[in-house]
Design a protein around this motif. Structure first.
Motif, PDB file in Angstrom:
ATOM      1  N   UNK A   1       1.176   3.174  -3.329  1.00  0.00           N
ATOM      2  CA  UNK A   1       0.082   4.093  -3.662  1.00  0.00           C
ATOM      3  C   UNK A   1       0.168   5.372  -2.831  1.00  0.00           C
TER       4      UNK A   1
ATOM      5  N   UNK B   1       4.634  12.398   6.809  1.00  0.00           N
ATOM      6  CA  UNK B   1       3.891  13.657   6.976  1.00  0.00           C
ATOM      7  C   UNK B   1       4.672  14.655   7.822  1.00  0.00           C
TER       8      UNK B   1
ATOM      9  N   UNK C   1       7.653   1.548  -9.876  1.00  0.00           N
ATOM     10  CA  UNK C   1       7.515   0.876  -8.586  1.00  0.00           C
ATOM     11  C   UNK C   1       8.261  -0.448  -8.727  1.00  0.00           C
TER      12      UNK C   1
ATOM     13  N   UNK D   1       6.548   9.799 -10.424  1.00  0.00           N
ATOM     14  CA  UNK D   1       7.014   8.454 -10.096  1.00  0.00           C
ATOM     15  C   UNK D   1       6.932   7.627 -11.367  1.00  0.00           C
ATOM     16  N   UNK D   2       8.077   7.130 -11.848  1.00  0.00           N
ATOM     17  CA  UNK D   2       8.095   6.395 -13.119  1.00  0.00           C
ATOM     18  C   UNK D   2       8.197   4.888 -12.920  1.00  0.00           C
TER      19      UNK D   2
ATOM     20  N   UNK E   1       0.823  -1.216   0.000  1.00  0.00           N
ATOM     21  CA  UNK E   1       0.000   0.000   0.000  1.00  0.00           C
ATOM     22  C   UNK E   1       0.861   1.273   0.000  1.00  0.00           C
TER      23      UNK E   1
ATOM     24  N   UNK F   1       3.161  12.899  -6.293  1.00  0.00           N
ATOM     25  CA  UNK F   1       2.454  13.598  -7.381  1.00  0.00           C
ATOM     26  C   UNK F   1       2.029  14.985  -6.914  1.00  0.00           C
TER      27      UNK F   1
ATOM     28  N   UNK G   1       3.163   7.473  -3.948  1.00  0.00           N
ATOM     29  CA  UNK G   1       2.973   7.983  -5.314  1.00  0.00           C
ATOM     30  C   UNK G   1       2.042   9.186  -5.314  1.00  0.00           C
ATOM     31  N   UNK G   2       0.952   9.067  -4.535  1.00  0.00           N
ATOM     32  CA  UNK G   2      -0.008  10.169  -4.473  1.00  0.00           C
ATOM     33  C   UNK G   2       0.642  11.404  -3.842  1.00  0.00           C
TER      34      UNK G   2
ATOM     35  N   UNK H   1       3.752   6.455   7.525  1.00  0.00           N
ATOM     36  CA  UNK H   1       2.883   7.590   7.181  1.00  0.00           C
ATOM     37  C   UNK H   1       3.119   8.793   8.098  1.00  0.00           C
TER      38      UNK H   1
ATOM     39  N   UNK I   1      -8.964  12.631 -14.353  1.00  0.00           N
ATOM     40  CA  UNK I   1      -8.020  13.421 -13.578  1.00  0.00           C
ATOM     41  C   UNK I   1      -7.346  14.457 -14.487  1.00  0.00           C
TER      42      UNK I   1
END
Lengths: 421, 421
Positions: free
Chosen positions: B23, B161, B39, B36-37, B20, B30, B26-27, B157, B218
């Motif tokens: 994802x 942050x 994984x 991100x090219x 996870x 972004x 990557x978010x 996480x 998007x």
């Protein structure tokens, strides 16, 4: 056989969707005795897709591509793979007919770009898609197997189960077996230390894996047949069970909710749930287990005092005196839902999942869980926010895990759940 | 800046856990304007980990490793990265103290292997871990940035942050903005055709992404500042809204439940849910949205006729005559829960999620949804099993999505939800 899974899709690289296929396919391949050594994700980009294919063929025997078979211009997987293998794309009439009938059935207009999906790589084994318009395919050349599968889970999973799995099984001649021992209430590094002496073997292998709130010990062996594989695993299995029995919630059960549902059904008992902070999560976890209707039929989500009073018959005076987040209210909620439902066990949760709603006396992460039977009702106090960053969902997940484990202990008087039981 | 995310962990490659972090990161990247090219996932294996590092450094400017920083013998990330960069591992006293206090706080025994986690790569920026024992670190050399983060989400996480995000922000000098237009009830290839003329641009870019039951458009632009980025996106935004308005359920809303909760709160309306086949899933989805207590306080999971009668006041005669899976029962469930709760809208589901329980007349995947207000109660018939392989969870997810979208339409009279509202 060394395998690699290559997901194709910019939407994965920008974090719009999670690459769940990597997990699904890895688990399936492991069960077939195939070692997945690499996961790669690459965008819908000609050059990088080409690099991924070349690298994959160099280091792996089996390469499974997921995604990039769609109708749109930026779906390139099939085209680039064909080019790298110097093969043509040819129209497959059955795929074409399938596309037309699929779209008719779905009352979707047939667009020209749909017909792009009727093209397959020449000489490939085609896997027809019963749930979408993109056919899958497999190419077996010079000892390398390349499989292309559609991206949508609703298409990939049925296609894998129906056709791809058996196709791959015919490529190997031995089996691999695993047992998973699921632990709750002990940390990963402690488990690592307790089992240090059995972690070195190669067949069987013993691995330790942690996820939110729990630890799993996985024992895996490979052999010519099931019996030999089981014999290989027996000793480490016995050691793990002997040393960690009091933390084991289940063996070869998919997850905690599966363990609880099995335990309840085995004992002919019924569960009921009254949820405040978990808000339906425990009920939903239980119902996610097929057959759960045999042991569960009543859940109440009471997210306000009014509903706690009105539906669960919690005393207004208790709510006023102690507040909704209190052991007294957890107790009455558990008793209330057990009585309404006529179940043997009532499970309740009330707490502060955050991000708002906490204060000094009752901080975010404070949760009370109640477990009620006709003989006794117990409540438990949990403090689940390690710090301010701890997420609402994490607090809800940890609460559900704790409550379900207590229900399991009640049902089994501490014993754990075996799939075989 | 080109980025690559490398997950380290055999547990991912055997499918025990889902990656996870790919994802999540990557978010986040972004949103910082970083592409991100790639994984990559690699096991706890010296040689393959080495290959992954060498490849990553060759093709990417920013390489983020997740996992493999644990205390156990097979946690190798830090060691191999240090070796490849010809750097020493040095003890970090603050990390050591943190480990000791963390373990004391958790009442966990301190094991020797825990001290391995106090070692960091010399010259690196250390990110101290408030939720675990493994520190993160960043090395910035010869134009390459390598970041190592711990595997557990509860640690990664918060660390990202709190410290890592700002560290990365200082590496770039422009911003990237996106808007997401969420669609329900239209297929991916149809959306692709309708928007074909605006899919070619590079700034802004327009992308189409499908997931179970829905499609997302998007629009992304990058610029020196927010205002310019917004101006760039205005035209394609207007086009998408004009051409697809009747399928839009929300703009820049995280998901359907967020849209429903916003719609309810904006309109000062309250929701209630009576669930049979979804078994708490809708309630749990609603409660997963922070602040949902403002618009939701009552859910009933009635998984048997008895509970439908007793709690939801469904007529015994209706249950006998039409069976639990019928529009009549869906109607009474929706009315029942609305009355019990005093909510403005009652949502109900009753159906056959499978795998068992279906027959010719009422097959697996047959679901009735009810939506009740004081003015009217409507029921909807759904057939959600495309074939025998369709999963129980999929049927439940599609049911929840449909029911929440109908509730949204009720609340907004068809209008969609904007984050900005």
């Amino acid at each position: 056989m060394k395998a690699e899974i290559i997901a194709v899709g910019t939407e994965i690289l920008i974090g719009d969707i999670n690459n769940t296929h990597a997990q699904y396919l890895s688990r399936e391949l492991a069960s077939l005795g195939i070692s997945v050594l690499w996961h790669t994700t690459v965008g819908d980009n000609q050059n990088r897709l080409k690099e991924a294919i070349i690298t994959g063929i160099k280091r792996s025997d089996l390469i499974i591509f997921t995604g990039g078979l769609g109708p749109t211009k930026d779906d390139l997987t099939k085209e680039i793979v064909a080019k790298e293998l110097s093969k043509k794309l040819v129209k497959d009439m059955r795929a074409k007919n399938n596309i037309e009938s699929m779209l008719k059935k779905a009352k979707r207009e047939i667009t020209n770009n749909n017909y792009k999906q009727a093209l397959v790589i020449e000489g490939s084994k085609v896997f027809y898609n019963e749930n979408g318009t993109a056919p899958g395919m497999a190419i077996n050349e010079n000892g390398k197997i390349i499989i292309l599968l559609p991206g949508p889970p609703l298409e990939l999973i049925p296609m894998f189960e129906k056709d791809v799995k058996s196709y791959i099984m015919n490529l190997t001649d031995y089996i691999i077996l695993s047992h998973n021992i699921h632990l709750y209430g002990i940390g990963e590094s402690k488990v690592d230390e307790v089992l240090a002496d059995i972690l070195e073997g190669s067949n069987p292998t013993v691995g330790i894996y942690a996820k939110t709130g729990e630890v799993r010990v996985r024992i895996t062996s490979n052999a010519k047949n099931k019996q030999i594989a089981e014999e290989l695993m027996k000793k480490p299995m016995d050691i793990v069970i002997e040393r960690l029995s009091k933390f084991i919630y289940g063996i070869d059960v998919e997850n905690m909710q599966t363990a609880v549902v099995r335990a309840a059904i085995q004992n002919g008992k019924k569960l009921s749930v009254a949820e405040s902070c978990t808000g339906g999560l425990i009920a939903s976890n239980i119902v996610s287990v097929a057959g759960s209707s045999k042991c569960f039929d009543c859940g109440v989500v009471s997210y306000s005092n009014e509903i706690k009073e009105k539906v669960l018959k919690v005393d207004n005076s208790i709510l006023k005196k102690y507040g909704a987040v209190s052991p007294e209210v957890a107790e009455q909620m558990a008793i209330g839902v057990r009585k309404i439902s006529g179940a043997d066990i009532g499970i309740s949760t009330t707490g502060i999942a955050g991000p708002g709603g906490g204060d000094k006396e009752k901080p975010v992460g404070l949760v009370y869980v109640g477990i009620s039977t006709e003989y006794e009702t117990k409540t438990y106090k949990l403090l689940l926010a390690q710090n301010k960053q701890t997420k609402r969902q994490t607090i809800r997940d940890l609460t559900a895990l704790f409550a379900m484990n207590e229900a399991r202990k009640k049902l089994l008087k501490g014993r754990f759940v075996k799939l075989s039981l």
